[in-house]
Design a protein around this motif. Structure first.
Motif, mmCIF file in Angstrom:
data_model
loop_
_atom_site.group_PDB
_atom_site.id
_atom_site.type_symbol
_atom_site.label_atom_id
_atom_site.label_comp_id
_atom_site.label_asym_id
_atom_site.label_seq_id
_atom_site.Cartn_x
_atom_site.Cartn_y
_atom_site.Cartn_z
ATOM 1 N N LYS A 180 0.846 -1.195 0.000
ATOM 2 C CA LYS A 180 0.000 0.000 0.000
ATOM 3 C C LYS A 180 0.879 1.243 0.000
ATOM 4 N N LYS A 181 0.413 2.281 -0.675
ATOM 5 C CA LYS A 181 1.154 3.543 -0.689
ATOM 6 C C LYS A 181 0.903 4.269 0.619
ATOM 7 N N ARG A 182 1.932 4.877 1.153
ATOM 8 C CA ARG A 182 1.808 5.581 2.429
ATOM 9 C C ARG A 182 1.351 7.013 2.201
ATOM 10 N N LYS A 183 0.453 7.449 3.051
ATOM 11 C CA LYS A 183 -0.032 8.824 2.990
ATOM 12 C C LYS A 183 0.344 9.577 4.257
ATOM 13 N N THR A 184 1.103 8.945 5.139
ATOM 14 C CA THR A 184 1.412 9.540 6.442
ATOM 15 C C THR A 184 2.262 10.800 6.309
ATOM 16 N N ALA A 185 3.133 10.855 5.321
ATOM 17 C CA ALA A 185 4.009 12.014 5.168
ATOM 18 C C ALA A 185 3.188 13.280 4.918
ATOM 19 N N LYS A 186 2.180 13.181 4.077
ATOM 20 C CA LYS A 186 1.336 14.339 3.785
ATOM 21 C C LYS A 186 0.513 14.736 5.007
ATOM 22 N N LYS A 187 -0.024 13.744 5.718
ATOM 23 C CA LYS A 187 -0.863 14.031 6.877
ATOM 24 C C LYS A 187 -0.067 14.736 7.968
ATOM 25 N N THR A 188 1.122 14.268 8.252
ATOM 26 C CA THR A 188 1.908 14.872 9.325
ATOM 27 C C THR A 188 2.355 16.274 8.936
#
Length: 83
Positions: free
Chosen positions: A61-69
């Motif tokens: 799965k692609k991570r979206k955590t970088a954008k959220k943080t």
């Protein structure tokens, strides 16, 4: 071009789909009834993979955590500026 999935793997998916249609397909540990077509396919492929049949590996799965943080830190700095 070679097949992505073996014929036996396709048969496993077909069996899972028939069990779902009959209402007897259950998911992992929780043993909840599976009603989703996609979930039934995933269960069939997972079982085929476990038996060593020719099935491609799961895609990560692609991570979206970088954008959220990054968005959270920007909001926090705006709050501090208002105070």
């Amino acid at each position: 071009m070679a097949r992505k999935y073996s014929k036996k793997a396709s048969a496993d998916v077909e069996r899972a789909m028939k069990k779902r249609k009959a209402g007897t397909l259950r998911s992992g540990r929780s043993k909840k009834k599976v009603t989703s077509r996609k979930q039934a396919i995933a269960i069939g492929l997972s079982e085929a993979r476990a038996e060593g049949k020719k099935v491609p590996k799961k895609t990560a799965k692609k991570r979206k955590t970088a954008k959220k943080t990054a968005g959270k830190t920007a909001k926090k700095s705006k709050r501090k500026a208002k105070k």
